[in-house]
Design an enzyme around this catalytic site. Structure first.
Site, PDB file in Angstrom:
ATOM      1  N   ARG A  28      -7.899  69.580  28.734  1.00 21.10           N
ATOM      2  CA  ARG A  28      -6.755  70.432  28.477  1.00 21.10           C
ATOM      3  C   ARG A  28      -5.532  69.522  28.445  1.00 21.10           C
ATOM      4  O   ARG A  28      -5.512  68.488  29.122  1.00 21.10           O
ATOM      5  CB  ARG A  28      -6.600  71.496  29.551  1.00 21.10           C
ATOM      6  CG  ARG A  28      -7.915  72.163  29.870  1.00 21.10           C
ATOM      7  CD  ARG A  28      -7.729  73.379  30.708  1.00 21.10           C
ATOM      8  NE  ARG A  28      -7.118  74.422  29.917  1.00 21.10           N
ATOM      9  CZ  ARG A  28      -6.289  75.340  30.409  1.00 21.10           C
ATOM     10  NH1 ARG A  28      -5.974  75.322  31.675  1.00 21.10           N
ATOM     11  NH2 ARG A  28      -5.786  76.253  29.628  1.00 21.10           N
ATOM     12  N   TYR A  48     -15.437  82.198  25.081  1.00 19.22           N
ATOM     13  CA  TYR A  48     -14.190  82.339  25.843  1.00 19.22           C
ATOM     14  C   TYR A  48     -13.236  83.298  25.119  1.00 19.22           C
ATOM     15  O   TYR A  48     -12.754  84.264  25.690  1.00 19.22           O
ATOM     16  CB  TYR A  48     -13.565  80.956  25.988  1.00 19.22           C
ATOM     17  CG  TYR A  48     -12.384  80.871  26.914  1.00 19.22           C
ATOM     18  CD1 TYR A  48     -12.525  81.041  28.295  1.00 19.22           C
ATOM     19  CD2 TYR A  48     -11.115  80.589  26.431  1.00 19.22           C
ATOM     20  CE1 TYR A  48     -11.439  80.937  29.144  1.00 19.22           C
ATOM     21  CE2 TYR A  48     -10.023  80.473  27.274  1.00 19.22           C
ATOM     22  CZ  TYR A  48     -10.183  80.646  28.630  1.00 19.22           C
ATOM     23  OH  TYR A  48      -9.103  80.527  29.472  1.00 19.22           O
ATOM     24  N   GLU A  91     -13.694  85.584  22.693  1.00 21.49           N
ATOM     25  CA  GLU A  91     -14.093  86.984  22.555  1.00 21.49           C
ATOM     26  C   GLU A  91     -14.218  87.652  23.916  1.00 21.49           C
ATOM     27  O   GLU A  91     -13.967  88.841  24.054  1.00 21.49           O
ATOM     28  CB  GLU A  91     -15.418  87.081  21.800  1.00 21.49           C
ATOM     29  CG  GLU A  91     -15.305  86.437  20.424  1.00 21.49           C
ATOM     30  CD  GLU A  91     -15.783  87.345  19.330  1.00 21.49           C
ATOM     31  OE1 GLU A  91     -15.171  88.411  19.160  1.00 21.49           O
ATOM     32  OE2 GLU A  91     -16.749  86.985  18.656  1.00 21.49           O
ATOM     33  N   GLY A  92     -14.631  86.867  24.926  1.00 21.15           N
ATOM     34  CA  GLY A  92     -14.694  87.421  26.282  1.00 21.15           C
ATOM     35  C   GLY A  92     -13.325  87.879  26.743  1.00 21.15           C
ATOM     36  O   GLY A  92     -13.174  88.943  27.338  1.00 21.15           O
ATOM     37  N   SER A 129      -4.025  68.716  31.940  1.00 23.75           N
ATOM     38  CA  SER A 129      -4.964  68.010  32.822  1.00 23.75           C
ATOM     39  C   SER A 129      -5.331  66.646  32.259  1.00 23.75           C
ATOM     40  O   SER A 129      -5.870  65.813  32.968  1.00 23.75           O
ATOM     41  CB  SER A 129      -6.222  68.848  33.046  1.00 23.75           C
ATOM     42  OG  SER A 129      -6.963  68.952  31.856  1.00 23.75           O
ATOM     43  N   PHE A 172      -2.877  64.769  30.072  1.00 26.29           N
ATOM     44  CA  PHE A 172      -1.640  63.970  29.987  1.00 26.29           C
ATOM     45  C   PHE A 172      -1.167  63.478  31.355  1.00 26.29           C
ATOM     46  O   PHE A 172      -0.792  62.327  31.511  1.00 26.29           O
ATOM     47  CB  PHE A 172      -0.508  64.804  29.378  1.00 26.29           C
ATOM     48  CG  PHE A 172      -0.492  64.842  27.877  1.00 26.29           C
ATOM     49  CD1 PHE A 172      -1.530  64.313  27.127  1.00 26.29           C
ATOM     50  CD2 PHE A 172       0.573  65.425  27.204  1.00 26.29           C
ATOM     51  CE1 PHE A 172      -1.511  64.368  25.743  1.00 26.29           C
ATOM     52  CE2 PHE A 172       0.599  65.488  25.816  1.00 26.29           C
ATOM     53  CZ  PHE A 172      -0.441  64.960  25.090  1.00 26.29           C
ATOM     54  N   PRO A 181      -3.638  66.773  14.295  1.00 26.76           N
ATOM     55  CA  PRO A 181      -2.834  65.797  13.574  1.00 26.76           C
ATOM     56  C   PRO A 181      -1.640  65.274  14.374  1.00 26.76           C
ATOM     57  O   PRO A 181      -0.880  64.461  13.884  1.00 26.76           O
ATOM     58  CB  PRO A 181      -2.367  66.603  12.356  1.00 26.76           C
ATOM     59  CG  PRO A 181      -2.241  67.990  12.867  1.00 26.76           C
ATOM     60  CD  PRO A 181      -3.329  68.166  13.886  1.00 26.76           C
ATOM     61  N   GLY A 182      -1.484  65.745  15.626  1.00 27.66           N
ATOM     62  CA  GLY A 182      -0.383  65.243  16.453  1.00 27.66           C
ATOM     63  C   GLY A 182       0.898  66.037  16.300  1.00 27.66           C
ATOM     64  O   GLY A 182       1.927  65.686  16.879  1.00 27.66           O
ATOM     65  N   ARG A 189       3.083  73.208  22.161  1.00 26.16           N
ATOM     66  CA  ARG A 189       2.504  73.975  23.261  1.00 26.16           C
ATOM     67  C   ARG A 189       3.607  74.439  24.208  1.00 26.16           C
ATOM     68  O   ARG A 189       4.631  73.778  24.329  1.00 26.16           O
ATOM     69  CB  ARG A 189       1.534  73.099  24.089  1.00 26.16           C
ATOM     70  CG  ARG A 189       0.272  72.672  23.376  1.00 26.16           C
ATOM     71  CD  ARG A 189      -0.719  73.813  23.234  1.00 26.16           C
ATOM     72  NE  ARG A 189      -1.959  73.396  22.591  1.00 26.16           N
ATOM     73  CZ  ARG A 189      -2.135  73.308  21.285  1.00 26.16           C
ATOM     74  NH1 ARG A 189      -1.147  73.604  20.466  1.00 26.16           N
ATOM     75  NH2 ARG A 189      -3.300  72.920  20.786  1.00 26.16           N
TER      76      ARG A 189
HETATM   77  N1  LIG Z   1      -4.577  77.379  33.244  1.00 31.16           N
HETATM   78  C1  LIG Z   1      -4.130  77.900  32.103  1.00 31.16           C
HETATM   79  O1  LIG Z   1      -3.219  77.380  31.468  1.00 31.16           O
HETATM   80  C2  LIG Z   1      -4.734  79.165  31.557  1.00 31.16           C
HETATM   81  C3  LIG Z   1      -4.358  79.579  30.280  1.00 31.16           C
HETATM   82  C4  LIG Z   1      -4.864  80.771  29.796  1.00 31.16           C
HETATM   83  C5  LIG Z   1      -5.698  81.551  30.573  1.00 31.16           C
HETATM   84  N2  LIG Z   1      -6.060  81.122  31.799  1.00 31.16           N
HETATM   85  C6  LIG Z   1      -6.915  81.997  32.599  1.00 31.16           C
HETATM   86  O2  LIG Z   1      -6.476  82.019  33.956  1.00 31.16           O
HETATM   87  C7  LIG Z   1      -7.593  82.027  34.839  1.00 31.16           C
HETATM   88  C8  LIG Z   1      -7.512  80.853  35.798  1.00 31.16           C
HETATM   89  O3  LIG Z   1      -7.458  79.644  35.041  1.00 31.16           O
HETATM   90  P1  LIG Z   1      -7.555  78.224  35.749  1.00 31.16           P
HETATM   91  O4  LIG Z   1      -6.827  77.248  34.888  1.00 31.16           O
HETATM   92  O5  LIG Z   1      -7.175  78.346  37.189  1.00 31.16           O
HETATM   93  O6  LIG Z   1      -9.125  77.958  35.580  1.00 31.16           O
HETATM   94  P2  LIG Z   1     -10.132  77.226  36.576  1.00 31.16           P
HETATM   95  O7  LIG Z   1     -11.378  76.930  35.804  1.00 31.16           O
HETATM   96  O8  LIG Z   1      -9.435  76.108  37.264  1.00 31.16           O
HETATM   97  O9  LIG Z   1     -10.414  78.350  37.671  1.00 31.16           O
HETATM   98  C9  LIG Z   1     -11.296  79.421  37.419  1.00 31.16           C
HETATM   99  C10 LIG Z   1     -11.863  79.908  38.752  1.00 31.16           C
HETATM  100  O10 LIG Z   1     -12.811  80.952  38.482  1.00 31.16           O
HETATM  101  C11 LIG Z   1     -14.001  80.689  39.225  1.00 31.16           C
HETATM  102  N3  LIG Z   1     -15.119  81.310  38.498  1.00 31.16           N
HETATM  103  C12 LIG Z   1     -15.540  81.054  37.240  1.00 31.16           C
HETATM  104  N4  LIG Z   1     -16.572  81.857  36.904  1.00 31.16           N
HETATM  105  C13 LIG Z   1     -16.789  82.666  37.983  1.00 31.16           C
HETATM  106  C14 LIG Z   1     -17.701  83.732  38.257  1.00 31.16           C
HETATM  107  N5  LIG Z   1     -18.628  84.118  37.370  1.00 31.16           N
HETATM  108  N6  LIG Z   1     -17.631  84.352  39.467  1.00 31.16           N
HETATM  109  C15 LIG Z   1     -16.715  83.967  40.392  1.00 31.16           C
HETATM  110  N7  LIG Z   1     -15.832  82.961  40.196  1.00 31.16           N
HETATM  111  C16 LIG Z   1     -15.866  82.317  38.997  1.00 31.16           C
HETATM  112  C17 LIG Z   1     -14.071  79.164  39.306  1.00 31.16           C
HETATM  113  O11 LIG Z   1     -14.919  78.683  40.323  1.00 31.16           O
HETATM  114  C18 LIG Z   1     -12.597  78.814  39.520  1.00 31.16           C
HETATM  115  O12 LIG Z   1     -12.226  78.862  40.887  1.00 31.16           O
HETATM  116  C19 LIG Z   1      -8.848  82.026  33.939  1.00 31.16           C
HETATM  117  O13 LIG Z   1      -9.267  83.357  33.759  1.00 31.16           O
HETATM  118  C20 LIG Z   1      -8.340  81.458  32.619  1.00 31.16           C
HETATM  119  O14 LIG Z   1      -9.072  81.926  31.521  1.00 31.16           O
HETATM  120  C21 LIG Z   1      -5.598  79.939  32.313  1.00 31.16           C
END
Ligand SMILES: NC(=O)c1ccc[n+]([C@@H]2O[C@H](COP(=O)([O-])OP(=O)(O)OC[C@H]3O[C@@H](n4cnc5c(N)ncnc54)[C@H](O)[C@@H]3O)[C@@H](O)[C@H]2O)c1
Length: 211
Positions: A149, A117, A119-120, A152, A154, A169-170, A174
């Site tokens: 998370r 995640y 590095e991607g 999701s 709390f 450690p609490g 965030r």
């Molecule tokens: N929610 C956060 O606080 C948060 C924080 C940092 C970064 N992000 C980034 O924001 C974006 C959305 O986050 P989220 O919380 O809604 O995540 P989530 O997992 O609820 O939603 C991700 C969505 O991407 C789709 N998906 C995943 N891999 C796929 C693929 N290969 N092809 C097509 N669809 C694909 C899933 O089905 C889903 O609908 C993500 O890129 C995440 O890394 C979110």
């Protein structure tokens, strides 16, 4: 979409999302839904791309790390145009500096279980017009619950009257952001003019903290 004349094409493979989440929009004349995995090419012409795909919960992104990194790298490489990439605090992994300025490169373990995640999210194609918003702990309706998370975990625990799970450690801090505020920021980020074509690294942490 409610307030504008834009047409929206929504592509998702439903690995963590679901059609039920989109019920409100299915059948709307300006909304089109495509079941698609972004690791495969999708040839459509659009003006702007909100690149939000990638499982965000550690439970899901660690489940198939190869797919996770492919989603971030191949998925991002196959997009061109004006793109908003939702990056994450995970690019700093275990940061040694708080809050992180853009000059800070993070403290990443390249062979750690989370690196698919982290590095991607750090891989970005050069030569495209991209805005990168680092978002932190966004929560809202229809999110997956109990998936490791903080939001999701709390919120449902509090609603059920259960004890809240505090990781050791609490003393962690965030930033949190509600979905409706987050969307306004994302639209603003993509609408704002940039003069340089290439990677734009924007750290939204301080801004979200003020909201
Ligand atoms: N929610 C956060 O606080 C948060 C924080 C940092 C970064 N992000 C980034 O924001 C974006 C959305 O986050 P989220 O919380 O809604 O995540 P989530 O997992 O609820 O939603 C991700 C969505 O991407 C789709 N998906 C995943 N891999 C796929 C693929 N290969 N092809 C097509 N669809 C694909 C899933 O089905 C889903 O609908 C993500 O890129 C995440 O890394 C979110």
């Amino acid at each position: 979409m409610e307030n504008e004349k834009n047409e929206v094409i929504f592509a998702d493979n439903y690995v963590t999302g679901s059609k039920e989440n989109l019920e409100k929009w299915i059948g709307h004349p300006r909304f089109e839904l495509i079941r698609h995995d972004v690791r495969e090419p999708l040839l459509i012409e659009v003006d702007r791309i909100y690149h939000l795909v990638c499982p965000a919960s550690p439970i899901f992104y660690k489940y198939n790390p190869v797919k996770t990194i492919q989603t971030n790298v191949i998925g991002t490489l196959s997009m061109s145009g004006v793109i908003l990439l939702t990056s994450t605090s995970e690019v700093y992994v275990d940061p040694l500096i708080h809050p992180q300025p853009e000059s800070y490169w993070g403290n990443v373990n390249p062979i750690g279980v989370r690196s698919c995640y982290d590095e991607g999210k750090a891989s970005v194609q050069h030569g495209i017009e991209i805005r990168i918003a680092r978002i932190f702990n966004t929560y809202g309706p229809r999110m997956n619950i109990d998936v490791g998370r903080v939001g999701s975990n709390f919120i449902p625990q509090a609603l059920r009257g259960d004890a809240l799970t505090i990781q050791k450690p609490g003393t962690q801090t965030r930033s949190f952001c509600y979905l409706s505020t987050w969307w306004k920021e994302m639209i603003l980020a993509l609408s704002t003019l940039v003069t340089q074509v290439g990677s734009q690294w924007w750290n939204w942490l301080r801004r979200l903290r003020r909201l």
